[in-house]
Design an enzyme around this catalytic site. Structure first.
Site, PDB file in Angstrom:
ATOM      1  N   ARG A 157      49.165  31.343  35.422  1.00 47.69           N
ATOM      2  CA  ARG A 157      47.983  30.795  34.762  1.00 47.69           C
ATOM      3  C   ARG A 157      47.107  31.888  34.156  1.00 47.69           C
ATOM      4  O   ARG A 157      46.504  31.692  33.099  1.00 47.69           O
ATOM      5  CB  ARG A 157      47.159  29.969  35.756  1.00 47.69           C
ATOM      6  CG  ARG A 157      46.016  29.297  35.051  1.00 47.69           C
ATOM      7  CD  ARG A 157      45.128  28.462  35.929  1.00 47.69           C
ATOM      8  NE  ARG A 157      44.003  28.003  35.108  1.00 47.69           N
ATOM      9  CZ  ARG A 157      42.922  27.456  35.605  1.00 47.69           C
ATOM     10  NH1 ARG A 157      42.789  27.294  36.894  1.00 47.69           N
ATOM     11  NH2 ARG A 157      41.967  27.074  34.798  1.00 47.69           N
ATOM     12  N   ARG A 204      35.595  30.160  35.215  1.00 45.44           N
ATOM     13  CA  ARG A 204      35.588  31.591  34.858  1.00 45.44           C
ATOM     14  C   ARG A 204      34.905  31.838  33.526  1.00 45.44           C
ATOM     15  O   ARG A 204      34.427  32.940  33.265  1.00 45.44           O
ATOM     16  CB  ARG A 204      37.017  32.114  34.834  1.00 45.44           C
ATOM     17  CG  ARG A 204      37.716  31.922  36.178  1.00 45.44           C
ATOM     18  CD  ARG A 204      39.217  31.905  36.067  1.00 45.44           C
ATOM     19  NE  ARG A 204      39.832  31.343  37.280  1.00 45.44           N
ATOM     20  CZ  ARG A 204      40.083  30.049  37.451  1.00 45.44           C
ATOM     21  NH1 ARG A 204      39.791  29.178  36.485  1.00 45.44           N
ATOM     22  NH2 ARG A 204      40.597  29.611  38.578  1.00 45.44           N
ATOM     23  N   LYS A 246      36.781  42.805  44.863  1.00 44.29           N
ATOM     24  CA  LYS A 246      38.217  42.739  44.577  1.00 44.29           C
ATOM     25  C   LYS A 246      38.504  42.916  43.087  1.00 44.29           C
ATOM     26  O   LYS A 246      39.352  43.723  42.694  1.00 44.29           O
ATOM     27  CB  LYS A 246      38.790  41.412  45.086  1.00 44.29           C
ATOM     28  CG  LYS A 246      40.301  41.351  45.098  1.00 44.29           C
ATOM     29  CD  LYS A 246      40.860  40.962  43.762  1.00 44.29           C
ATOM     30  CE  LYS A 246      42.372  41.048  43.747  1.00 44.29           C
ATOM     31  NZ  LYS A 246      42.888  40.734  42.394  1.00 44.29           N
TER      32      LYS A 246
END
Length: 331
Positions: A157, A204, A246
């Site tokens: 994705r 996002r 991260k």
DNA sequence: GTCCAGGGTGAAA
DNA sequence: TTTCACCCTGGA
């Protein structure tokens, strides 16, 4: 003779193709192993690996050379073919490719990694059986957008999302359906959140637009972070909404010259618990501290080997050897 | 058809 | 420190 000696070039390639001494770089795990998301395999499973993609504004095909070839090239080198030269073809293009592939960077410190971590329970066997994985040195802006897209997503994705952004907002640079230069921050900022949502990026989109605005306005100078310390650069990135430790560590490791970065995701977390005795329940931030302490300047490269191994293990595809011999349930 | 995990993050509890 | 919402795609 070192790789650098063999890669000395002057001027642009005349015929649109050239070879690079890469010291046995493996294209599949390096280009399509979760560092970058805009490379597409152009060869069959049983043929030498070939990948199509875009470096800067140049559409290229990279092919591993598995047989002795003419003149200066050697087995293990990579053939670079320019599929369509841009209007302003960079004079130092060969250097740009070598730079992108990390041929002069910490990603090539494979021999040091091998000697220092030969006895490591997790990455020792991985390095011994698989030495072709390297750290890329990507464009920081594309890298940042890519990893913002990675949040609670998966690699297919992420490739879909980053590919859509490039196709819809980037400038075409070649004949292929994925041959687009990655759009500049101002272009993405102008397109706006709803546009990105309509492309399928989901929540996002809300993170990418402010990041694009910050970079376009000059409030965040990504390239300058290459000169900054690890801590300073990480603080600058995590100042963006939607960029935690991260994602910041991924951008630092794969585009900003911070080999000590150690991104901890759910896979790496599991590996740290399984192989290194990381206490269960330790949060990811502490786990990253633990790993940086252990791996030092080999953090980013070591993490890629760990990630690669975990991925192959999940597919039960590690040649039937390295995954099966020391899992906890086997002990 | 439903269920679920997938290279996380930020805010609230 | 823990829990939850956030989008949505592909495979089971």
């Amino acid at each position: 003779m070192t790789l650098a000696d063999r890669n000395i070039i002057t001027g642009a390639p005349a015929d649109g193709s050239f070879t690079l001494a890469t010291g046995g770089l493996d294209l599949e795990s390096t280009l399509d192993g979760g560092q970058a998301f805009r490379w597409w395999r152009a060869s069959g499973d049983n043929e030498p690996a070939a990948y199509q993609g875009v470096i800067g504004t140049t559409a290229v095909t990279l092919t591993e050379l598995h047989q002795p070839v003419e003149q200066q090239a050697q087995q293990g080198d990579v053939l670079i073919e320019v599929r369509e030269a841009p209007e302003a073809f960079p004079e130092n293009f060969k250097d740009l490719v070598a730079d992108y592939l990390g041929l002069t960077g910490p990603g090539t410190h494979i021999e040091e990694l091998r000697s220092e971590f030969a006895d490591d329970p997790c990455i020792g066997p991985a390095i011994a059986g698989f030495s072709g994985l390297r750290l890329l040195r990507q464009d920081p802006w594309e890298c940042l957008v890519s990893f913002i897209c990675s949040s609670t997503s998966n690699i297919p994705r992420i490739k879909l999302n980053v590919g859509s952004v490039a196709r819809e907002l980037g400038r075409p640079v070649g004949p292929g359906e994925a041959d687009f230069a990655f759009p500049k921050p101002a272009t993405i900022a102008e397109a706006g959140e709803q546009f990105l949502r309509d492309l399928g990026l989901g929540f996002r989109a809300r993170y990418i637009v402010p990041a694009a605005e910050a970079v376009a306005a000059g409030d965040l100078d990504l390239h300058a972070l290459r000169q900054a310390s690890y801590e300073e650069a990480r603080d600058a990135l995590t100042g963006l909404v939607g960029v935690g430790e991260k994602i910041a560590d991924c951008v630092l490791a794969f585009s900003l010259d911070k080999p000590e970065a150690f991104p901890v995701d759910r896979h790496i977390r599991r590996a740290l618990e399984r192989w290194y005795g990381l206490p269960e329940g330790m949060n990811n931030s502490k786990a990253a501290d633990f790993a940086r302490e252990r791996f030092g300047r080999f953090g980013a490269l070591g993490q890629q080997y760990m990630f690669h191994r975990e991925r192959l293990a999940q597919r039960a595809n590690w040649g039937g050897r390295h995954t099966r011999h020391a899992l906890p349930e086997d002990r």
